[in-house]
Design an enzyme around this catalytic site. Sequence first.
Site, PDB file in Angstrom:
ATOM      1  N   CYS A 130      29.640  35.696  50.159  1.00  0.00           N
ATOM      2  CA  CYS A 130      30.910  35.780  49.550  1.00  0.00           C
ATOM      3  C   CYS A 130      30.482  35.805  47.960  1.00  0.00           C
ATOM      4  O   CYS A 130      29.687  34.821  47.555  1.00  0.00           O
ATOM      5  CB  CYS A 130      31.864  34.764  49.822  1.00  0.00           C
TER       6      CYS A 130
ATOM      7  N   HIS B  48      41.133  35.804  51.468  1.00  0.00           N
ATOM      8  CA  HIS B  48      41.180  35.738  49.983  1.00  0.00           C
ATOM      9  C   HIS B  48      42.627  35.732  49.389  1.00  0.00           C
ATOM     10  O   HIS B  48      42.868  34.682  48.524  1.00  0.00           O
ATOM     11  CB  HIS B  48      40.190  36.456  48.967  1.00  0.00           C
TER      12      HIS B  48
ATOM     13  N   HIS C 136      38.096  39.640  55.550  1.00  0.00           N
ATOM     14  CA  HIS C 136      37.466  38.785  54.490  1.00  0.00           C
ATOM     15  C   HIS C 136      38.336  38.857  53.257  1.00  0.00           C
ATOM     16  O   HIS C 136      38.665  37.738  52.755  1.00  0.00           O
ATOM     17  CB  HIS C 136      36.058  39.080  54.169  1.00  0.00           C
ATOM     18  N   GLU C 137      38.654  40.015  52.871  1.00  0.00           N
ATOM     19  CA  GLU C 137      39.336  40.130  51.794  1.00  0.00           C
ATOM     20  C   GLU C 137      40.845  39.631  51.646  1.00  0.00           C
ATOM     21  O   GLU C 137      41.639  38.877  50.815  1.00  0.00           O
ATOM     22  CB  GLU C 137      39.380  41.417  51.015  1.00  0.00           C
TER      23      GLU C 137
END
Length: 185
Positions: A110, A156, A152-153
């Site tokens: 990351c 966030h 993953h995004e």
Amino acid sequence: MKLEIVQTGDPVLRQQGRWLNRADITSPQIKELIELMREAMREAPGVGLAAPQIGESIQLAVIEDRAEYLADLPAEQLAETQRSPVPFHVIINPKLTLVGNSSVEFYEGCLSVEGFMAAVDRALDVRVECLNENGEEVTINAHGWYARILQHEIDHLNGTLYIDRMKTRTFTTAENMFRFRSERK
């Protein structure tokens, strides 16, 4: 103007991003932010960058897995990770749905946890309903590495980092990950 990617420990990375309305999305400020995020992601280099990673607590991410990133990877690794190029695009206000029960564990890094990697189990197939940079509704059906990038995004955007999902005993420096890669197979 160059964007700075914030690192773990910054409170913005642990906040739920604010949803954007169509007026926000079509504003000159958001259009400029998208271009600056694209430049920052490419310069890093990375395959995704969420607005919280540059200090903006909003539901916006840019994604691109460029062919040049894959050029030097062995064919067996590309097949194993089910990775192929993904053109640049923007996701805004995404709703993630895991499709099926298949998941796969691979190492992730990351840009906001610089220099480290760990194994993370992620769904193999996902559907993402979101808005694009023009405020238009889009549905993305993704498989393999692309599904991993999206998960993953979107994490966030919801204040979650991969370290929250990692297999803790696999946490390593990126340098050691590549150094000892053959021993981990």
